[in-house]
Motif scaffolding. Structure first.
Motif, PDB file in Angstrom:
ATOM      1  N   PHE A  40       4.723  -6.104   8.924  1.00 28.83           N
ATOM      2  CA  PHE A  40       3.290  -5.903   9.085  1.00 28.83           C
ATOM      3  C   PHE A  40       2.798  -4.681   8.314  1.00 28.83           C
ATOM      4  CE2 PHE A  40       5.428  -3.704  12.549  1.00 28.83           C
ATOM      5  CZ  PHE A  40       4.794  -2.469  12.614  1.00 28.83           C
ATOM      6  N   ASP A  41       1.505  -4.688   8.094  1.00 31.34           N
ATOM      7  CA  ASP A  41       0.806  -3.589   7.431  1.00 31.34           C
ATOM      8  C   ASP A  41       0.772  -2.393   8.375  1.00 31.34           C
ATOM      9  OD1 ASP A  41      -1.237  -1.874   6.375  1.00 31.34           O
ATOM     10  OD2 ASP A  41      -2.146  -3.581   5.340  1.00 31.34           O
ATOM     11  N   ARG A  42       1.324  -1.262   7.937  1.00 25.27           N
ATOM     12  CA  ARG A  42       1.433  -0.106   8.827  1.00 25.27           C
ATOM     13  C   ARG A  42       0.067   0.413   9.258  1.00 25.27           C
ATOM     14  NH1 ARG A  42       4.642   3.745   7.924  1.00 25.27           N
ATOM     15  NH2 ARG A  42       3.418   5.177   9.193  1.00 25.27           N
ATOM     16  N   ARG A  43      -1.019   0.072   8.536  1.00 23.69           N
ATOM     17  CA  ARG A  43      -2.349   0.525   8.916  1.00 23.69           C
ATOM     18  C   ARG A  43      -2.786  -0.030  10.270  1.00 23.69           C
ATOM     19  NH1 ARG A  43      -6.115  -1.255   4.306  1.00 23.69           N
ATOM     20  NH2 ARG A  43      -4.775  -3.085   4.529  1.00 23.69           N
ATOM     21  N   LEU A  44      -2.133  -1.099  10.723  1.00 24.65           N
ATOM     22  CA  LEU A  44      -2.440  -1.607  12.061  1.00 24.65           C
ATOM     23  C   LEU A  44      -2.239  -0.526  13.117  1.00 24.65           C
ATOM     24  CD1 LEU A  44      -0.801  -5.155  11.970  1.00 24.65           C
ATOM     25  CD2 LEU A  44      -3.247  -4.668  12.117  1.00 24.65           C
TER      26      LEU A  44
END
Length: 356
Positions: free
Chosen positions: A175-179
């Motif tokens: 997943f995108d770490r910005r989550l």
């Protein structure tokens, strides 16, 4: 609908490097094979961050020896006290430095193209998370079954269109770490697990919630991990179809009704938490509206299942149908499985348990 509002946009295609976040606890038995499978990926990770939760076995020695020969940089952190599996995973994730994160258990075996296939699915689908199926393996690494976990084919699903309590296992997630920057991930903010409200929502339940609310999720119908089943698993796996689930719920009707009720509280917590952090961020508009609908639907199910009169339950079911409670999740409802549950157990459960 959720897709009409801004959500977390995909990262630039040139930023597809992955950090592996692994949590260990007394994992010496299978750890080396798992690490071998990670560093042997067709698209290797840029780093592996391992947080050990105060192990008492040889985990630290195995990591140290492996790191000395690993072609991938490994960072190893030992907790002075046991944090528990979820907070340990969050700690590992917080120490990563690359745009994407892949959670890793300590005892599985990754297929050589797990990272490659997951990144391709994220890129091609404009997604913020990719998840996949798995092969169940025994302690010797032999296949013993499959695990699908809400994946019925390869596709990309828009935000706010999955069944609200969908949770993908952490080992299947990239997943995108910005989550993780959208909201705090302390236990109070995460709230309760929908299956066990006495427990805080786990790391993978939280990232599933974030990805499902704020972006697209790419589903991969490919078994990219050998998910090991053995006596020391923190969680094992049970694969029940709808009939099996209904039978399990019939066996303990009071517990089923309590769960219907506590889902109202969990939905309200998520709604309140999202609303409190929204400020003027347009990305929160659709998730707040979505969880307001979910809370309303859950309250409607609670009213049906706790009504003491048969005619009252029939009336509630009719109203719920008219208000869209059981529409497909992509249309803002809870889905046909909840309709079948309420139309069977909800209407008849009170007769079996002596309600007036």
């Amino acid at each position: 609908m959720c897709t009409r509002h801004p959500v977390l946009s995909p990262s630039a295609r040139g930023e597809m490097s992955v950090s592996v976040a692994m949590a260990t606890y007394n994992g010496a038995r299978f750890l080396e094979k798992q690490l071998d499978s990670i560093v042997s990926q067709t698209v290797p990770p840029s780093e592996i961050v391992i947080c050990d939760d105060a192990s008492s076995d040889g985990t630290a020695s195995i990591v140290g020896e492996f790191a000395a020969r690993s072609p991938v940089p490994i960072r190893f952190e030992r907790n002075a006290v046991n944090l528990g599996y979820a907070d340990n995973f969050f700690k590992a994730a917080s120490l990563t430095t690359h745009p994407y994160i892949a959670f890793s258990d300590q005892d599985d075996i990754w297929r050589r193209d797990k990272i490659e296939r997951s990144l391709a699915a994220i890129r091609d689908g404009g997604a913020v998370m990719a998840v996949h199926t798995a092969t169940l393996i025994d302690a010797a690494g032999e296949p013993v079954g499959e695990m699908r976990r809400h994946i019925d084919g390869s596709r990309t699903v828009p935000p706010c269109t999955l069944e609200p309590w969908t949770m993908f296992w952490g080992f299947a997630q990239t997943f995108d770490r910005r989550l993780l920057d959208l909201l705090p991930h302390d236990r109070a903010t995460r709230g309760s697990d929908s299956n066990a409200p006495e427990n805080a929502l786990g790391h993978d339940g939280w990232t599933s919630f974030l990805a499902g609310s704020f972006g697209k999720i790419a589903l991969l119908d490919e078994p990219l991990v050998g998910y090991r089943q053995h006596s020391a698993n923190v969680f094992g796996f049970q694969n029940r179809n709808f009939v099996g689930k209904i039978r399990a719920k019939m066996a303990d009707e009071p517990s089923r009704v309590r769960r219907v009720a506590w889902l109202v509280d969990i939905a309200l917590h998520r709604l309140t938490m999202l609303d409190a952090h929204a400020a003027d961020d347009p990305r929160f508009v659709a998730p707040v509206a979505h969880w307001r609908r979910i809370h309303r639907h859950c309250a409607a199910r609670r009213d049906l299942n706790t009504s003491k009169r048969a005619l009252g339950r029939v009336g509630h079911l009719a109203v719920n149908l008219a208000r869209g409670t059981y529409r497909h999740p992509s249309d803002g409802g809870l889905g046909v499985d909840r309709l079948m549950e309420d139309a069977t157990l909800g209407l008849l459960g009170h007769l079996r348990f002596g309600a007036n």
